[in-house]
Write a protein that holds these residues in place. Structure first.
Motif, PDB file in Angstrom:
ATOM      1  N   ARG A 176       0.855  -1.192   0.000  1.00  0.00           N
ATOM      2  CA  ARG A 176       0.000   0.000   0.000  1.00  0.00           C
ATOM      3  C   ARG A 176       0.888   1.238   0.000  1.00  0.00           C
ATOM      4  O   ARG A 176       1.861   1.297   0.745  1.00  0.00           O
ATOM      5  CB  ARG A 176      -0.888   0.045   1.238  1.00  0.00           C
ATOM      6  CG  ARG A 176      -1.837  -1.096   1.356  1.00  0.00           C
ATOM      7  CD  ARG A 176      -2.655  -1.001   2.629  1.00  0.00           C
ATOM      8  NE  ARG A 176      -3.356  -2.252   2.857  1.00  0.00           N
ATOM      9  CZ  ARG A 176      -3.892  -2.600   4.014  1.00  0.00           C
ATOM     10  NH1 ARG A 176      -3.820  -1.781   5.050  1.00  0.00           N
ATOM     11  NH2 ARG A 176      -4.512  -3.756   4.140  1.00  0.00           N
ATOM     12  N   VAL A 177       0.528   2.232  -0.804  1.00  0.00           N
ATOM     13  CA  VAL A 177       1.230   3.520  -0.806  1.00  0.00           C
ATOM     14  C   VAL A 177       0.405   4.470   0.044  1.00  0.00           C
ATOM     15  O   VAL A 177      -0.767   4.705  -0.233  1.00  0.00           O
ATOM     16  CB  VAL A 177       1.407   4.072  -2.240  1.00  0.00           C
ATOM     17  CG1 VAL A 177       2.119   5.417  -2.203  1.00  0.00           C
ATOM     18  CG2 VAL A 177       2.164   3.078  -3.112  1.00  0.00           C
ATOM     19  N   ALA A 222      -5.906   3.127   2.424  1.00  0.00           N
ATOM     20  CA  ALA A 222      -5.276   2.708   1.178  1.00  0.00           C
ATOM     21  C   ALA A 222      -5.085   3.865   0.201  1.00  0.00           C
ATOM     22  O   ALA A 222      -4.442   3.717  -0.812  1.00  0.00           O
ATOM     23  CB  ALA A 222      -6.089   1.607   0.532  1.00  0.00           C
ATOM     24  N   LYS A 223      -5.649   5.033   0.484  1.00  0.00           N
ATOM     25  CA  LYS A 223      -5.516   6.176  -0.409  1.00  0.00           C
ATOM     26  C   LYS A 223      -4.212   6.913  -0.135  1.00  0.00           C
ATOM     27  O   LYS A 223      -3.859   7.198   1.006  1.00  0.00           O
ATOM     28  CB  LYS A 223      -6.689   7.131  -0.220  1.00  0.00           C
ATOM     29  CG  LYS A 223      -6.651   8.282  -1.189  1.00  0.00           C
ATOM     30  CD  LYS A 223      -7.851   9.167  -1.081  1.00  0.00           C
ATOM     31  CE  LYS A 223      -7.708  10.178  -2.151  1.00  0.00           C
ATOM     32  NZ  LYS A 223      -8.177  11.385  -2.175  1.00  0.00           N
ATOM     33  N   THR A 224      -3.482   7.247  -1.206  1.00  0.00           N
ATOM     34  CA  THR A 224      -2.206   7.954  -1.082  1.00  0.00           C
ATOM     35  C   THR A 224      -2.466   9.423  -0.784  1.00  0.00           C
ATOM     36  O   THR A 224      -3.288  10.064  -1.442  1.00  0.00           O
ATOM     37  CB  THR A 224      -1.400   7.825  -2.382  1.00  0.00           C
ATOM     38  OG1 THR A 224      -1.230   6.446  -2.669  1.00  0.00           O
ATOM     39  CG2 THR A 224      -0.047   8.506  -2.258  1.00  0.00           C
ATOM     40  N   VAL A 225      -1.740   9.974   0.191  1.00  0.00           N
ATOM     41  CA  VAL A 225      -1.841  11.378   0.565  1.00  0.00           C
ATOM     42  C   VAL A 225      -0.572  12.076   0.112  1.00  0.00           C
ATOM     43  O   VAL A 225       0.535  11.568   0.311  1.00  0.00           O
ATOM     44  CB  VAL A 225      -1.995  11.526   2.103  1.00  0.00           C
ATOM     45  CG1 VAL A 225      -1.992  12.972   2.513  1.00  0.00           C
ATOM     46  CG2 VAL A 225      -3.262  10.837   2.562  1.00  0.00           C
ATOM     47  N   ASP A 226      -0.708  13.250  -0.526  1.00  0.00           N
ATOM     48  CA  ASP A 226       0.471  14.033  -0.901  1.00  0.00           C
ATOM     49  C   ASP A 226       1.003  14.756   0.326  1.00  0.00           C
ATOM     50  O   ASP A 226       0.258  15.459   1.000  1.00  0.00           O
ATOM     51  CB  ASP A 226       0.127  15.039  -2.002  1.00  0.00           C
ATOM     52  CG  ASP A 226      -0.050  14.371  -3.350  1.00  0.00           C
ATOM     53  OD1 ASP A 226       0.700  13.430  -3.645  1.00  0.00           O
ATOM     54  OD2 ASP A 226      -0.949  14.785  -4.104  1.00  0.00           O
ATOM     55  N   ALA A 227       2.288  14.562   0.592  1.00  0.00           N
ATOM     56  CA  ALA A 227       2.911  15.218   1.738  1.00  0.00           C
ATOM     57  C   ALA A 227       3.551  16.514   1.279  1.00  0.00           C
ATOM     58  O   ALA A 227       4.027  16.619   0.166  1.00  0.00           O
ATOM     59  CB  ALA A 227       3.975  14.301   2.342  1.00  0.00           C
TER      60      ALA A 227
END
Length: 193
Positions: free
Chosen positions: A151-152, A188-193
């Motif tokens: 998972r990303v 499971a959803k990718t968050v932009d840091a």
């Protein structure tokens, strides 16, 4: 690794006469310390020692180029990076790089991924978090106990490091010489840091 600085009752916990000890991590219950021991002839080993400096154990079976060992929350497993040598350090035992796990009591290491770095845990033992460079971005990914179900969780263009809090509810990261922290939901959803 030496004594814990600033403590009233410090104890030296490393014993390398010829070589160096580095990358220490303390188990969450405070009872044991894991670290990498390096010697130019023997190469690297992952060792644990009781917090009082007794009961030193080597947990890896083969020499290698080890980095960043970390205890699981329950203290029963250690995850770590194994990389390659060459140039200054010996190129011996450089094959089979990646992120591995081994029992804290020692044994055969199991590779989780062929790439990745800074393996660590959140609140539970069931997922191993690590940093992976993909698509010109540093990503925080996790895998299950067998290196599957990748998972990303987060990614950033200029991020240079991630660290999940021990409770698993905060994510710290470094970007452009500054440190940031944000809530971590673990989905499971990718968050932009």
């Amino acid at each position: 690794a030496g004594a814990f600085p600033g403590t009233a009752n410090s104890t030296q916990v490393s014993f390398s006469a010829v070589g160096a000890d580095f990358d220490p991590d303390v188990s969450r219950d405070g009872s044991r310390i894991v670290f990498v021991s390096w010697n130019d002839q023997r190469l690297g080993e992952i060792r644990t020692v009781a917090a009082d400096g007794s009961d030193m154990r080597t947990v890896t079976r083969v020499p290698g180029h080890y980095r960043r060992p970390r205890f699981s929350p329950d203290g029963r497993t250690i995850v770590f990076e194994r990389g390659g040598g060459g140039y200054l350090p010996s190129a011996a035992w450089s094959g089979d790089p990646g992120v591995f796990r081994v029992a804290a009591t020692g044994g055969e290491a199991t590779r989780l991924t062929k790439e990745g770095g800074n393996p660590h845990f959140g609140a539970s033992n069931d997922r191993v978090f690590m940093e992976v460079n993909e698509d010109k971005k540093l990503k925080l990914v996790s895998v299950d106990w067998n290196g599957k179900d990748k998972r990303v969780h987060a990614q950033g263009d200029m991020v240079v490091g991630y660290e999940l809090s021990p409770g698993g509810d905060w994510l710290a990261f470094r970007e452009n010489y500054q440190a940031f922290i944000m809530p971590f939901f673990g989905g499971a959803k990718t968050v932009d840091a």
